[in-house]
Enzyme design. Structure first.
Site, PDB file in Angstrom:
ATOM      1  N   TYR A 291       0.827  -1.203   0.000  1.00  0.00           N
ATOM      2  CA  TYR A 291       0.000   0.000   0.000  1.00  0.00           C
ATOM      3  C   TYR A 291       0.857   1.247   0.000  1.00  0.00           C
ATOM      4  CZ  TYR A 291       0.865   0.968   4.989  1.00  0.00           C
ATOM      5  OH  TYR A 291       1.455   1.275   6.182  1.00  0.00           O
TER       6      TYR A 291
ATOM      7  N   GLU B 290      11.794   2.472  14.617  1.00  0.00           N
ATOM      8  CA  GLU B 290      10.826   3.485  14.157  1.00  0.00           C
ATOM      9  C   GLU B 290       9.541   3.343  14.947  1.00  0.00           C
ATOM     10  OE1 GLU B 290       9.448   2.790  10.105  1.00  0.00           O
ATOM     11  OE2 GLU B 290       9.510   0.621  10.415  1.00  0.00           O
TER      12      GLU B 290
ATOM     13  N   LEU C  44      10.699   1.193   7.537  1.00  0.00           N
ATOM     14  CA  LEU C  44      10.137   1.661   6.278  1.00  0.00           C
ATOM     15  C   LEU C  44      10.841   2.971   5.919  1.00  0.00           C
ATOM     16  CD1 LEU C  44       7.851   1.255   4.123  1.00  0.00           C
ATOM     17  CD2 LEU C  44       6.747   3.141   5.309  1.00  0.00           C
TER      18      LEU C  44
ATOM     19  N   LYS D  18       6.525  -1.877   2.001  1.00  0.00           N
ATOM     20  CA  LYS D  18       5.319  -1.284   2.586  1.00  0.00           C
ATOM     21  C   LYS D  18       4.151  -2.244   2.397  1.00  0.00           C
ATOM     22  CE  LYS D  18       3.136   3.250   3.181  1.00  0.00           C
ATOM     23  NZ  LYS D  18       3.244   3.298   4.636  1.00  0.00           N
TER      24      LYS D  18
HETATM   25  N1  PDD Z   1       2.636   5.232   7.609  1.00  0.00           N
HETATM   26  N2  PDD Z   1       7.183   3.851   9.279  1.00  0.00           N
HETATM   27  C1  PDD Z   1       6.074   3.111   9.160  1.00  0.00           C
HETATM   28  C2  PDD Z   1       6.043   1.739   9.755  1.00  0.00           C
HETATM   29  C3  PDD Z   1       4.959   3.621   8.453  1.00  0.00           C
HETATM   30  O1  PDD Z   1       3.843   2.881   8.306  1.00  0.00           O
HETATM   31  C4  PDD Z   1       5.029   4.925   7.900  1.00  0.00           C
HETATM   32  C5  PDD Z   1       3.892   5.503   7.111  1.00  0.00           C
HETATM   33  C6  PDD Z   1       6.219   5.668   8.074  1.00  0.00           C
HETATM   34  C7  PDD Z   1       6.395   7.046   7.496  1.00  0.00           C
HETATM   35  O2  PDD Z   1       6.460   6.993   6.093  1.00  0.00           O
HETATM   36  P1  PDD Z   1       5.981   8.218   5.178  1.00  0.00           P
HETATM   37  O3  PDD Z   1       6.790   9.380   5.600  1.00  0.00           O
HETATM   38  O4  PDD Z   1       6.258   7.768   3.797  1.00  0.00           O
HETATM   39  O5  PDD Z   1       4.512   8.434   5.469  1.00  0.00           O
HETATM   40  C8  PDD Z   1       7.282   5.091   8.755  1.00  0.00           C
HETATM   41  C9  PDD Z   1       1.492   5.610   6.832  1.00  0.00           C
HETATM   42  C10 PDD Z   1       1.226   7.074   6.855  1.00  0.00           C
HETATM   43  C11 PDD Z   1       0.300   4.770   7.270  1.00  0.00           C
HETATM   44  O6  PDD Z   1       0.475   3.564   7.395  1.00  0.00           O
HETATM   45  O7  PDD Z   1      -0.791   5.314   7.466  1.00  0.00           O
END
Ligand code: PDD
Length: 292
Positions: free
Chosen positions: A33, A180, A205, A147
């Site tokens: 996703y 994270e 991620l 992801k």
């Molecule tokens: N989450 N780490 C994890 C495990 C994440 O699921 C996300 C993003 C991030 C930050 O990535 P980005 O800057 O590309 O949003 C880090 C999204 C927003 C979600 O699952 O809703």
């Protein structure tokens, strides 16, 4: 107004849309996703989101369900039909539908779902006061760089944070480093003033916001270090913060109930937040043809 979702070739009322019971996303979490932000009606950071999507698909040997161009069109259409000015797009691609069998089935079409929703502007007190996080052991697998929709440890971790009255849970790997958050990347500003975050390896991620903030920090002449850091370093840090597409840059002022720095959002964090938001703003202006 009802919400519209794109589901495998059709725009449907979200409340009435459905996927097949043998969709491998449903049975095996066999899918990927993306979450991207809509600002001023514009899809921001689309290039890195598509690059990460391409990488996730490739790692799992899932084909693109439609061309990238068609996907941009579908997203634009979902945003338009849902009349989103500020919000997010959720895009999910699973391997597709097949009788349940673990190995990848041959010759099936990947399934594509795109939804979008409006988001309320971030509450000012989150930025003015900062947020708290708890820590938890990182119980996830060794390919957190993909992801994937397989998010059970993240879901459990976020619930633990919520139960503890915290905004997020930072996960700690077996070697003692902070990897994270459950849906955000974790950062500190160390004693030397360097902005530190875990390297973008298989343990985290690679956040799109993380990349942008690293760029912004470098442009600001702030020292950056992509290296592992421990909880001990978090407690000794000048500042801490977290990043994600929906949270942008949020100050973290307490970890496991211990105050970070002086317990208030730090100047480096707030500067990075402001500069990061300015980059989004520039993208929106450019997309709307108003230049920078
Ligand atoms: N989450 N780490 C994890 C495990 C994440 O699921 C996300 C993003 C991030 C930050 O990535 P980005 O800057 O590309 O949003 C880090 C999204 C927003 C979600 O699952 O809703």
């Amino acid at each position: 107004m009802f919400r519209t979702a794109y589901v495998n070739g059709r725009y449907l009322r979200a409340a009435e849309s459905a996927v097949h019971i043998e969709d491998r996303g449903y049975q095996f979490a066999d899918g990927v996703y993306e979450v991207a932000a809509i600002v001023g009606g514009v899809l921001v950071d689309s290039a890195p989101h598509f690059a990460r999507l391409a990488r996730s698909l490739k790692e799992l040997d899932i084909a693109w369900p439609v061309s990238r161009r068609a996907l941009v069109h579908i997203i634009t259409e979902v945003v338009r039909r849902n009349v989103i000015d500020y919000g997010m797009v959720y895009l999910q691609i699973t391997r597709g539908v097949a009788p349940r069998d673990h190995a990848y089935p041959k010759g099936i079409r990947p399934a594509l779902v795109v939804t979008a929703k409006r988001l309320a502007p971030q509450q000012p007190e989150l930025i003015e006061r900062g947020v708290s996080v708890i820590t938890l052991p990182d119980i996830r697998w060794q390919r957190c760089d993909i992801k994937s929709v397989s998010l059970l440890p993240n879901v459990m971790g976020k619930q633990s944070a919520k139960d503890a009255g915290a905004y997020e849970a930072w996960q700690i790997s077996a070697d003692g480093s902070v990897t994270e958050g459950t849906s955000t990347n974790a950062w500190i500003v160390d004693r030397s003033g360097a902005v530190v975050t875990h390297p973008a390896d298989h343990a985290i991620l690679g956040g799109i916001t993380r990349e942008s903030v690293l760029k912004v920090a470098r442009a600001e002449g702030i020292k950056v270090a992509e290296r592992r850091f421990t909880l001990k370093e978090v407690f000794a840090a000048r500042e801490a913060f977290l990043t994600s597409t929906t949270a942008a840059v949020l100050p973290v002022v307490s970890v496991d109930g211990r105050m970070i720095g002086d317990g208030r959002p730090g100047p480096v964090t707030l500067r990075l937040r402001e500069r990061y938001l300015a980059t989004l703003d520039r993208q929106v202006r450019t997309a709307k043809g108003r230049g920078s």
